[in-house]
Scaffold this motif. Structure first.
Motif, short mmCIF file in Angstrom:
data_model
loop_
_atom_site.label_atom_id
_atom_site.label_comp_id
_atom_site.label_asym_id
_atom_site.label_seq_id
_atom_site.Cartn_x
_atom_site.Cartn_y
_atom_site.Cartn_z
N ALA A 96 0.68 -1.19 0.09
CA ALA A 96 0.01 -0.01 0.08
C ALA A 96 0.83 1.33 0.11
N TYR A 97 2.02 1.19 0.57
CA TYR A 97 2.88 2.29 0.81
C TYR A 97 3.50 2.72 -0.59
N ALA A 98 3.89 1.62 -0.95
CA ALA A 98 4.49 1.56 -2.46
C ALA A 98 3.41 2.14 -3.47
N LYS A 99 2.45 1.83 -3.41
CA LYS A 99 1.39 2.43 -4.52
C LYS A 99 1.00 3.75 -4.19
N SER A 100 1.13 4.45 -3.09
CA SER A 100 0.56 5.73 -2.60
C SER A 100 1.85 6.70 -2.88
N ARG A 101 3.06 6.37 -3.26
CA ARG A 101 4.17 6.78 -3.51
C ARG A 101 4.45 7.31 -4.88
N PRO A 102 4.54 8.82 -5.16
CA PRO A 102 4.82 9.19 -6.64
C PRO A 102 6.10 8.63 -6.87
N GLU A 103 7.22 8.29 -6.41
CA GLU A 103 8.26 7.57 -6.68
C GLU A 103 8.55 6.41 -6.32
N PHE A 137 8.33 -10.10 -6.61
CA PHE A 137 7.44 -9.48 -5.71
C PHE A 137 6.76 -8.37 -6.42
N GLN A 138 7.78 -7.72 -7.10
CA GLN A 138 7.08 -6.34 -7.72
C GLN A 138 6.11 -6.62 -8.81
N MET A 139 6.18 -7.66 -9.48
CA MET A 139 5.38 -8.26 -10.58
C MET A 139 3.86 -8.77 -9.70
N MET A 140 4.25 -9.57 -8.92
CA MET A 140 3.09 -10.11 -8.35
C MET A 140 2.14 -9.15 -7.17
N ALA A 141 2.92 -8.01 -6.83
CA ALA A 141 2.26 -7.00 -5.97
C ALA A 141 1.77 -5.90 -6.91
N GLY A 142 2.23 -5.84 -8.06
CA GLY A 142 1.71 -4.84 -8.96
C GLY A 142 2.43 -3.58 -8.56
N ILE A 143 3.50 -3.32 -8.08
CA ILE A 143 4.25 -2.21 -7.99
C ILE A 143 5.52 -1.93 -8.82
N LYS A 144 6.09 -0.80 -8.42
CA LYS A 144 7.45 -0.51 -9.31
C LYS A 144 8.30 -0.34 -8.33
N LEU A 145 9.59 -1.15 -8.49
CA LEU A 145 10.56 -0.81 -7.78
C LEU A 145 12.00 -0.72 -8.13
N VAL A 146 12.93 0.21 -7.99
CA VAL A 146 14.19 0.25 -8.61
C VAL A 146 15.15 -0.42 -7.95
#
Length: 326
Positions: free
Chosen positions: A148-155, A175-184
């Motif tokens: 939820a925190y990752a999805k709420s951030r602009p970056e 993890f990022q694929m299954m969670a639907g988030i973007k990580l660097v």
């Protein structure tokens, strides 16, 4: 490193493989001289620990030198390639991992070996769950809160690993694929470097094996959120699995023994039987629990099937993540 070697020495007391009795006459020919066991990573790490456990137990049984050679570099492929080119006579063995045997073929343009054709699988030593950890500076304490925190951030959040294509890199991609988030991704040279970056807040999260990461979590250096195995770890039973939030998530580390393709089958089976004796006792299981590992000795055929399934799984992860071989 001293701690790891001391732990290995303590674990050896539980192996029960201390008899000097040699195998049956049909197997007397091996070992008749020094056996080299290549660990494709630096001394002092988890892979090195399992290699030294095996080596010491074999020396105790056969009264023949078994020598560890740490050939680190290129994500473990340097040492694996060296073993792939060795004479297939049972006197050069490889402590292989998910990184060298299942991931490297798809993240390196030329790892200098064919993980499927150039080796014969002997047996797993153990499986070691990874931990999902975050910097204590991150305001999350659970996997759902992290997502939820990752999805709420602009970056996007930043994660560290011990290298591109490593067993600490691919779990984050999954993890990022299954969670639907973007990580660097920020790769480092070692797990120690990642831990320092995580503690200082230079990266937000990381995955590493429980043997290394759990003591850091207990000390408060990092915050552990979950394990990457499908079942909770007996070492940290209060930690949930990532699969409890993302069904199907499974990304453990594992360590096992391989030999060059063409190694005589009787020798392979003899070594596999020895590994079963070393890692198959209740005493060893209890000792490994202390460091988060789960003993998992299996037959050569079962290990070969396991390695093949792991390559298929990681090939799909690499393809879905869009990772380009380097």
């Amino acid at each position: 490193m001293r701690t790891t070697i001391a732990l290995a020495a303590g674990l050896l007391l539980a192996t029960g493989l201390t008899t000097s009795t040699r195998p049956a006459d049909a197997q007397e020919a091996w070992p008749s001289r020094n056996v080299t066991v290549v660990v494709p990573f630096a001394a002092g790490g988890t892979t090195d620990m399992f290699g030294r456990l095996f080596v010491q137990a074999m020396q105790d049984k056969y009264k023949t030198p078994f020598v560890i050679e740490n050939k680190a570099g290129a994500g473990g492929t340097l040492g694996a390639a060296w073993v792939a080119r060795a004479k297939p006579d049972g006197y050069t063995l490889l402590v292989g991992t998910a990184s060298t045997q299942a991931i490297a073929p798809f993240v390196y343009k030329d790892p200098r070996y064919d993980a499927e054709k150039d080796f014969v699988a002997i047996s797993l030593f153990a499986k070691v769950p990874n931990l999902l950890t975050v910097t204590p500076k991150l305001p999350v304490k659970t996997v759902p809160e992290l997502i939820a925190y990752a999805k709420s951030r602009p970056e996007p959040l930043v994660y560290g690993s011990s290298g591109v294509g490593s067993a600490t890199h691919l779990p984050a991609e999954l993890f990022q694929m299954m969670a639907g988030i973007k990580l660097v991704h920020v790769p480092y040279k070692s797990s120690n470097d990642v831990a320092a970056a995580l503690s200082g807040g230079h990266v937000d999260l990381a995955f590493d094996n429980i043997t290394f990461a759990w003591p850091l979590a207990q000390s408060g250096t990092v915050r552990a959120l979950a394990v990457t195995s499908t079942e909770r770890s007996p070492t940290a039973p209060d930690l949930p699995t990532i699969a409890e939030t993302l069904p199907g998530f499974d990304a453990p580390s594992w360590h096992g023994l391989f030999a060059p393709a063409g190694t005589p089958r009787p020798v392979v089976e003899q070594i596999a039987a020895d590994i079963a004796r070393v890692f198959g006792t209740p005493e060893m299981a209890a000792k490994l629990k202390e460091i988060g590992a789960v003993a998992a000795p299996i037959t050569p055929d079962a290990f070969a099937a396991f390695a093949t399934a792991e390559r298929k799984r990681y090939r799909e992860i690499v393809a879905k993540a869009g990772l380009q071989p380097h």
